[in-house]
Each structure stands twice: as C-alpha cells, then as structure tokens.
Write a protein that holds these residues in place. Sequence first.
Motif, PDB file in Angstrom:
ATOM      1  N   PRO A   1       0.802  -1.228   0.000  1.00 58.49           N
ATOM      2  CA  PRO A   1       0.000   0.000   0.000  1.00 58.49           C
ATOM      3  C   PRO A   1       0.834   1.278   0.000  1.00 58.49           C
ATOM      4  O   PRO A   1       0.391   2.306  -0.505  1.00 58.49           O
ATOM      5  N   GLN A   2       2.055   1.228   0.565  1.00 57.75           N
ATOM      6  CA  GLN A   2       2.867   2.436   0.672  1.00 57.75           C
ATOM      7  C   GLN A   2       3.562   2.812  -0.656  1.00 57.75           C
ATOM      8  O   GLN A   2       3.876   3.971  -0.890  1.00 57.75           O
ATOM      9  N   ASP A   3       3.823   1.834  -1.479  1.00 53.84           N
ATOM     10  CA  ASP A   3       4.543   2.070  -2.732  1.00 53.84           C
ATOM     11  C   ASP A   3       3.811   1.325  -3.854  1.00 53.84           C
ATOM     12  O   ASP A   3       4.223   0.240  -4.263  1.00 53.84           O
ATOM     13  N   PRO A   4       2.718   1.887  -4.354  1.00 53.69           N
ATOM     14  CA  PRO A   4       1.835   1.175  -5.287  1.00 53.69           C
ATOM     15  C   PRO A   4       2.515   0.775  -6.595  1.00 53.69           C
ATOM     16  O   PRO A   4       3.465   1.414  -7.053  1.00 53.69           O
ATOM     17  N   PHE A   5       1.990  -0.285  -7.162  1.00 58.42           N
ATOM     18  CA  PHE A   5       2.405  -0.740  -8.483  1.00 58.42           C
ATOM     19  C   PHE A   5       1.621   0.054  -9.531  1.00 58.42           C
ATOM     20  O   PHE A   5       0.573   0.617  -9.234  1.00 58.42           O
ATOM     21  N   THR A   6       2.116   0.071 -10.755  1.00 64.72           N
ATOM     22  CA  THR A   6       1.369   0.661 -11.863  1.00 64.72           C
ATOM     23  C   THR A   6       1.015  -0.446 -12.845  1.00 64.72           C
ATOM     24  O   THR A   6       1.900  -1.120 -13.384  1.00 64.72           O
ATOM     25  N   TRP A   7      -0.281  -0.661 -13.058  1.00 66.17           N
ATOM     26  CA  TRP A   7      -0.735  -1.677 -13.989  1.00 66.17           C
ATOM     27  C   TRP A   7      -0.577  -1.187 -15.425  1.00 66.17           C
ATOM     28  O   TRP A   7      -0.394   0.002 -15.686  1.00 66.17           O
ATOM     29  N   ALA A   8      -0.690  -2.110 -16.369  1.00 64.36           N
ATOM     30  CA  ALA A   8      -0.611  -1.762 -17.788  1.00 64.36           C
ATOM     31  C   ALA A   8      -1.694  -0.761 -18.178  1.00 64.36           C
ATOM     32  O   ALA A   8      -1.505   0.055 -19.081  1.00 64.36           O
ATOM     33  N   SER A   9      -2.816  -0.819 -17.487  1.00 61.23           N
ATOM     34  CA  SER A   9      -3.929   0.104 -17.748  1.00 61.23           C
ATOM     35  C   SER A   9      -3.628   1.524 -17.287  1.00 61.23           C
ATOM     36  O   SER A   9      -4.349   2.460 -17.634  1.00 61.23           O
ATOM     37  N   GLY A  10      -2.542   1.668 -16.479  1.00 62.40           N
ATOM     38  CA  GLY A  10      -2.220   2.963 -15.896  1.00 62.40           C
ATOM     39  C   GLY A  10      -2.742   3.138 -14.485  1.00 62.40           C
ATOM     40  O   GLY A  10      -2.400   4.103 -13.805  1.00 62.40           O
ATOM     41  N   TRP A  11      -3.558   2.196 -14.020  1.00 65.06           N
ATOM     42  CA  TRP A  11      -4.085   2.259 -12.655  1.00 65.06           C
ATOM     43  C   TRP A  11      -2.949   2.141 -11.654  1.00 65.06           C
ATOM     44  O   TRP A  11      -2.029   1.340 -11.826  1.00 65.06           O
ATOM     45  N   LYS A  12      -3.010   2.935 -10.595  1.00 62.99           N
ATOM     46  CA  LYS A  12      -2.142   2.743  -9.449  1.00 62.99           C
ATOM     47  C   LYS A  12      -2.779   1.703  -8.543  1.00 62.99           C
ATOM     48  O   LYS A  12      -3.979   1.776  -8.242  1.00 62.99           O
ATOM     49  N   SER A  13      -1.995   0.742  -8.114  1.00 59.61           N
ATOM     50  CA  SER A  13      -2.559  -0.367  -7.355  1.00 59.61           C
ATOM     51  C   SER A  13      -1.651  -0.788  -6.198  1.00 59.61           C
ATOM     52  O   SER A  13      -0.441  -0.929  -6.391  1.00 59.61           O
ATOM     53  N   PRO A  14      -2.235  -1.025  -5.001  1.00 64.44           N
ATOM     54  CA  PRO A  14      -1.444  -1.508  -3.869  1.00 64.44           C
ATOM     55  C   PRO A  14      -1.244  -3.029  -3.899  1.00 64.44           C
ATOM     56  O   PRO A  14      -0.660  -3.590  -2.991  1.00 64.44           O
TER      57      PRO A  14
ATOM     58  N   LEU B   1      -6.246  -0.896   1.471  1.00 61.16           N
ATOM     59  CA  LEU B   1      -6.465  -1.879   0.411  1.00 61.16           C
ATOM     60  C   LEU B   1      -7.946  -2.010   0.065  1.00 61.16           C
ATOM     61  O   LEU B   1      -8.313  -2.189  -1.106  1.00 61.16           O
ATOM     62  N   GLN B   2      -8.805  -1.910   1.052  1.00 61.68           N
ATOM     63  CA  GLN B   2     -10.237  -1.974   0.800  1.00 61.68           C
ATOM     64  C   GLN B   2     -10.722  -0.752   0.039  1.00 61.68           C
ATOM     65  O   GLN B   2     -11.575  -0.852  -0.851  1.00 61.68           O
ATOM     66  N   SER B   3     -10.158   0.428   0.369  1.00 64.46           N
ATOM     67  CA  SER B   3     -10.576   1.652  -0.320  1.00 64.46           C
ATOM     68  C   SER B   3     -10.175   1.619  -1.793  1.00 64.46           C
ATOM     69  O   SER B   3     -10.887   2.139  -2.653  1.00 64.46           O
ATOM     70  N   TRP B   4      -9.031   1.003  -2.093  1.00 66.54           N
ATOM     71  CA  TRP B   4      -8.605   0.888  -3.497  1.00 66.54           C
ATOM     72  C   TRP B   4      -9.609   0.102  -4.312  1.00 66.54           C
ATOM     73  O   TRP B   4      -9.962   0.508  -5.425  1.00 66.54           O
ATOM     74  N   ARG B   5     -10.073  -1.002  -3.790  1.00 72.90           N
ATOM     75  CA  ARG B   5     -10.982  -1.870  -4.553  1.00 72.90           C
ATOM     76  C   ARG B   5     -12.299  -1.161  -4.886  1.00 72.90           C
ATOM     77  O   ARG B   5     -12.952  -1.457  -5.875  1.00 72.90           O
ATOM     78  N   THR B   6     -12.692  -0.178  -4.061  1.00 72.59           N
ATOM     79  CA  THR B   6     -13.944   0.543  -4.287  1.00 72.59           C
ATOM     80  C   THR B   6     -13.899   1.374  -5.563  1.00 72.59           C
ATOM     81  O   THR B   6     -14.883   1.452  -6.303  1.00 72.59           O
ATOM     82  N   ASN B   7     -12.720   1.988  -5.835  1.00 74.06           N
ATOM     83  CA  ASN B   7     -12.606   2.832  -7.015  1.00 74.06           C
ATOM     84  C   ASN B   7     -11.170   2.775  -7.557  1.00 74.06           C
ATOM     85  O   ASN B   7     -10.411   3.735  -7.449  1.00 74.06           O
ATOM     86  N   PRO B   8     -10.783   1.638  -8.134  1.00 74.17           N
ATOM     87  CA  PRO B   8      -9.373   1.436  -8.497  1.00 74.17           C
ATOM     88  C   PRO B   8      -8.844   2.387  -9.558  1.00 74.17           C
ATOM     89  O   PRO B   8      -7.667   2.736  -9.545  1.00 74.17           O
ATOM     90  N   SER B   9      -9.683   2.809 -10.483  1.00 76.51           N
ATOM     91  CA  SER B   9      -9.207   3.668 -11.562  1.00 76.51           C
ATOM     92  C   SER B   9      -8.836   5.067 -11.096  1.00 76.51           C
ATOM     93  O   SER B   9      -8.027   5.754 -11.717  1.00 76.51           O
ATOM     94  N   GLU B  10      -9.414   5.504  -9.978  1.00 72.90           N
ATOM     95  CA  GLU B  10      -9.160   6.856  -9.473  1.00 72.90           C
ATOM     96  C   GLU B  10      -8.324   6.873  -8.192  1.00 72.90           C
ATOM     97  O   GLU B  10      -7.936   7.920  -7.701  1.00 72.90           O
ATOM     98  N   TRP B  11      -7.992   5.693  -7.678  1.00 72.25           N
ATOM     99  CA  TRP B  11      -7.337   5.586  -6.370  1.00 72.25           C
ATOM    100  C   TRP B  11      -5.911   6.118  -6.425  1.00 72.25           C
ATOM    101  O   TRP B  11      -5.184   5.961  -7.391  1.00 72.25           O
ATOM    102  N   ASN B  12      -5.516   6.759  -5.321  1.00 67.91           N
ATOM    103  CA  ASN B  12      -4.130   7.159  -5.149  1.00 67.91           C
ATOM    104  C   ASN B  12      -3.875   7.309  -3.654  1.00 67.91           C
ATOM    105  O   ASN B  12      -4.813   7.572  -2.896  1.00 67.91           O
ATOM    106  N   ILE B  13      -2.648   7.126  -3.221  1.00 69.47           N
ATOM    107  CA  ILE B  13      -2.343   7.262  -1.793  1.00 69.47           C
ATOM    108  C   ILE B  13      -2.122   8.716  -1.446  1.00 69.47           C
ATOM    109  O   ILE B  13      -1.828   9.538  -2.310  1.00 69.47           O
TER     110      ILE B  13
END
Length: 213
Positions: free
Chosen positions: A25-38, A201-213
């Motif tokens: 959660p502290q250093d998110p990955f970047t998916w191929a879609s561009g989404w930031k993800s924990p 991690l739960q907050s990310w799943r709610t809106n993954p395309s807009e999520w950021n830390i």
Amino acid sequence: MIFDKDTAKKTAELLLQINAIKLNPQDPFTWASGWKSPIYCDNRVTLSYPEIRNYLRENLARFIEQEYGKPDVIAGVATGAIGIGMLVAQQLDLPFIYVRPEAKKHGRKNQIEGIIPTNKNVVVVEDLISTGKSSLNAVKALKEVNANVKGMVAIFNYGFDIAVENFKEAALSLHTLSNYDNLLEQALDTNYITKQQQQTLQSWRTNPSEWNI
C-alpha cells in the motif's frame, strides 16, 4: 463466487507465501492500464512450485466436475492460464485448447489453438479476473466456433463491480479458488498487513481507476 471458505483462505495463504500476490500500500504498483494499485498478482509464479500448482490443479479439477460434470474440453486463456489450464486438463484426462486475445496475423491465423469439435462442452480456466474483459473475449471466440461454454473457473478474483456486471451481462457463471476479501482477511490474520493497511487496500478496490495514496 468462491468455491468454499477453507479453500479460499488456503489459496490466499499459498499465493502470499510465494509472492504470487504482493501487497504494498505504501509504494503502489502501476498496472498496464495505468491504474495505481497496492496489489500485484502474477499467478504464473505458482507453476514453479510443484506442491502449490498441484493444489490448484486438483481443486480446480474437482470443482469443475462437481459444478459442471465432466466437460469435453478444457480451454485456457492465453497467456496467463495456459499452464494451469493444461494441468487441469491433464488431471481430468481431457483435451486442452487455449484462446489468444486475437487471431494471429500470420500462418493459419488462429485465435483458438488446438482441436475443438463443434457443439462440445467447454469449461474455461483463467488465472486471474480483473474486469473480466479479456476472459469474456475468449468466451466469445469459443462461442463463435459453436462451443458450448459451461462456465469459467479461476485462481483469483479482485471482485470489481465491473467484472460482476460483465459476467452477468454475458450470462456466464464464474467461480474462483480465492478472492480479494479472503486475501485481505488471510493477510491480516497472519500479520502480513496491519489493520490500517487493510483499510487502504479496501478503499482501493472501491474505485481502483481513481485511487491514489
């Protein structure tokens, strides 16, 4: 839908154990879609661990027989599910095929690799479900050659609302060994994450395309 709670927890435990799933959660990955993800999931790692791949193979095969009866063919979705799909087909002593995202541009220009006679029952095997778009694209290709797609099974499901909607619209059943909720529960129980990290991690799943830390 998961197969059962015990299997879901055990699968999550194994995936975390070998870093097939990484939570950061502290250093998110970047998916191929561009989404930031924990979270980052690469279930192909399981193929390097015989005991774990055998567990996945046996449970996927057992569930397929329980839920759908013995199909005529097992189909894997390229490329992530070719390995596990072939193992499941071997367990059930069935023919195996795999489906590319699109037809090749050369040679026989196949999208489906392998032999699939018309009107045969097929169960599709996936490694990971995110939005479901690529998985359902494979199902579409199979139906276009008159395969009778009974359903889909997978190792892990993020549980995005959009995936639920996509599978509902396609009228296709989906069952997975584990999912995001069980993963977080297992990670918290084993102190892999803290309660605060679980909330992130739960907050990310709610809106993954807009999520950021």
